[in-house]
Enzyme design. Structure first.
Site, PDB file in Angstrom:
ATOM      1  N   GLU A 173      41.801 -56.589 -13.066  1.00  0.00           N
ATOM      2  CA  GLU A 173      42.499 -57.385 -11.561  1.00  0.00           C
ATOM      3  C   GLU A 173      43.015 -56.471 -10.589  1.00  0.00           C
ATOM      4  O   GLU A 173      42.655 -55.128 -10.567  1.00  0.00           O
ATOM      5  CB  GLU A 173      43.514 -58.659 -11.465  1.00  0.00           C
ATOM      6  CG  GLU A 173      43.588 -59.187 -12.757  1.00  0.00           C
ATOM      7  CD  GLU A 173      44.225 -60.458 -13.287  1.00  0.00           C
ATOM      8  OE1 GLU A 173      45.461 -60.430 -12.786  1.00  0.00           O
ATOM      9  OE2 GLU A 173      43.817 -61.142 -13.928  1.00  0.00           O
ATOM     10  N   ASN A 174      42.788 -57.072  -9.009  1.00  0.00           N
ATOM     11  CA  ASN A 174      43.082 -56.574  -8.029  1.00  0.00           C
ATOM     12  C   ASN A 174      44.100 -56.923  -6.843  1.00  0.00           C
ATOM     13  O   ASN A 174      44.018 -58.204  -7.179  1.00  0.00           O
ATOM     14  CB  ASN A 174      41.881 -56.443  -7.514  1.00  0.00           C
ATOM     15  CG  ASN A 174      42.044 -54.902  -6.178  1.00  0.00           C
ATOM     16  OD1 ASN A 174      42.039 -55.198  -4.833  1.00  0.00           O
ATOM     17  ND2 ASN A 174      41.508 -54.384  -6.597  1.00  0.00           N
ATOM     18  N   ALA A 175      45.039 -56.503  -6.671  1.00  0.00           N
ATOM     19  CA  ALA A 175      46.119 -57.016  -5.656  1.00  0.00           C
ATOM     20  C   ALA A 175      45.440 -57.670  -4.723  1.00  0.00           C
ATOM     21  O   ALA A 175      45.974 -58.755  -3.985  1.00  0.00           O
ATOM     22  CB  ALA A 175      46.583 -55.368  -5.168  1.00  0.00           C
TER      23      ALA A 175
ATOM     24  N   CYS B 256      36.049 -60.678 -14.350  1.00  0.00           N
ATOM     25  CA  CYS B 256      36.290 -61.307 -15.737  1.00  0.00           C
ATOM     26  C   CYS B 256      35.992 -59.990 -16.806  1.00  0.00           C
ATOM     27  O   CYS B 256      35.057 -59.195 -16.175  1.00  0.00           O
ATOM     28  CB  CYS B 256      35.493 -62.026 -15.084  1.00  0.00           C
ATOM     29  SG  CYS B 256      36.185 -63.793 -13.940  1.00  0.00           S
TER      30      CYS B 256
ATOM     31  N   GLU C 256      33.753 -60.588 -19.559  1.00  0.00           N
ATOM     32  CA  GLU C 256      32.862 -60.764 -19.783  1.00  0.00           C
ATOM     33  C   GLU C 256      31.125 -59.851 -19.037  1.00  0.00           C
ATOM     34  O   GLU C 256      30.706 -59.264 -19.362  1.00  0.00           O
ATOM     35  CB  GLU C 256      32.041 -61.865 -19.745  1.00  0.00           C
ATOM     36  CG  GLU C 256      32.906 -63.022 -21.086  1.00  0.00           C
ATOM     37  CD  GLU C 256      33.950 -63.507 -19.981  1.00  0.00           C
ATOM     38  OE1 GLU C 256      34.819 -62.586 -19.355  1.00  0.00           O
ATOM     39  OE2 GLU C 256      34.462 -64.770 -20.421  1.00  0.00           O
TER      40      GLU C 256
ATOM     41  N   CYS D 194      34.162 -68.688 -17.460  1.00  0.00           N
ATOM     42  CA  CYS D 194      34.265 -68.955 -15.898  1.00  0.00           C
ATOM     43  C   CYS D 194      32.898 -69.216 -15.848  1.00  0.00           C
ATOM     44  O   CYS D 194      31.574 -68.123 -16.310  1.00  0.00           O
ATOM     45  CB  CYS D 194      35.085 -67.572 -15.182  1.00  0.00           C
ATOM     46  SG  CYS D 194      34.126 -66.462 -14.860  1.00  0.00           S
TER      47      CYS D 194
ATOM     48  N   CYS E 192      30.970 -65.953 -15.287  1.00  0.00           N
ATOM     49  CA  CYS E 192      30.411 -65.310 -16.124  1.00  0.00           C
ATOM     50  C   CYS E 192      29.278 -66.282 -16.685  1.00  0.00           C
ATOM     51  O   CYS E 192      28.333 -65.108 -17.476  1.00  0.00           O
ATOM     52  CB  CYS E 192      31.524 -65.298 -16.955  1.00  0.00           C
ATOM     53  SG  CYS E 192      32.478 -63.742 -16.344  1.00  0.00           S
TER      54      CYS E 192
HETATM   55  N1  THU Z   1      39.332 -63.834 -16.816  1.00  0.00           N
HETATM   56  C1  THU Z   1      37.938 -63.839 -17.043  1.00  0.00           C
HETATM   57  O1  THU Z   1      38.339 -62.321 -17.439  1.00  0.00           O
HETATM   58  N2  THU Z   1      37.113 -64.254 -17.721  1.00  0.00           N
HETATM   59  C2  THU Z   1      36.748 -65.337 -18.269  1.00  0.00           C
HETATM   60  O2  THU Z   1      36.042 -65.643 -18.180  1.00  0.00           O
HETATM   61  C3  THU Z   1      37.811 -66.322 -17.452  1.00  0.00           C
HETATM   62  C4  THU Z   1      38.490 -65.658 -16.401  1.00  0.00           C
HETATM   63  C5  THU Z   1      40.188 -63.560 -16.088  1.00  0.00           C
HETATM   64  C6  THU Z   1      39.988 -63.647 -14.671  1.00  0.00           C
HETATM   65  C7  THU Z   1      41.546 -63.184 -14.418  1.00  0.00           C
HETATM   66  O3  THU Z   1      42.244 -61.770 -14.435  1.00  0.00           O
HETATM   67  C8  THU Z   1      42.694 -63.646 -14.996  1.00  0.00           C
HETATM   68  O4  THU Z   1      41.463 -64.009 -16.407  1.00  0.00           O
HETATM   69  C9  THU Z   1      42.694 -65.390 -15.356  1.00  0.00           C
HETATM   70  O5  THU Z   1      42.080 -66.202 -14.353  1.00  0.00           O
END
Ligand code: THU
Length: 149
Positions: A53-55, A62, A64, A96, A99
């Site tokens: 993640e990032n600020a 994600c 994947e 998501c 992804c």
């Molecule tokens: N996230 C993933 O890494 N993969 C997914 O397929 C669903 C969401 C992460 C993104 C974010 O860092 C956190 O889950 C909450 O949305």
């Protein structure tokens, strides 16, 4: 691989374990929702990823897509399966939409291994990538007239 469901239990469990291990490296201070992924290449190699993640929230990546980026940047583009694990080992974590699109690009037949959506379904769930993205936008939608850049 002979059919869409031909992933041994050992392989599925190994991928889920690798995804959980990768999840331990998740950088998710904003969502507090760590995710891990483990991609099994046709070669047998495994590429893992976690969310980063990032600020500036929209710049977050994600798990994947991190795994795909690692593999493709190492010259690997063919995959048999991917495991995705969210914060809880025994709870289904849906990949998501972004992804799904990115995984589909490198393997419509790739098997997606997750914890089960319903515990009654057994220790894990396996479904082909195609099931996650019906009617996908893919290379076939790019007509010859489409500028390729
Ligand atoms: N996230 C993933 O890494 N993969 C997914 O397929 C669903 C969401 C992460 C993104 C974010 O860092 C956190 O889950 C909450 O949305």
């Amino acid at each position: 691989m002979t059919g869409p469901e031909s992933l041994s239990a050992d392989t599925a469990e190994m991928l889920l374990r690798r995804a959980r291990e990768a999840r331990a490296n998740a950088y998710a201070p904003y969502s507090r929702f760590p995710v891990g992924a483990a991609l099994l290449a046709e070669s047998g190699e495994v590429f893992t990823g976690c969310n980063v993640e990032n600020a500036s929230y929209g710049l977050s990546n994600c798990a994947e897509r991190v795994a795909i980026g690692k593999a493709v940047s190492e010259g690997v583009r063919s995959f048999r399966a991917v495991a995705v694990v969210g914060p809880q080992d025994d709870l289904y974590c849906a990949p998501c939409g972004a992804c799904r699109q990115v995984l589909y690009e490198f393997g419509p037949d790739m098997l997606v291994v997750t914890p089960p959506a319903d515990p009654a379904d057994g220790p894990y769930r396996v479904a082909p990538m195609r099931d996650f993205l019906p009617g996908a936008f893919d290379e076939r939608r790019l007509t010859p007239e489409t500028p390729r850049g």
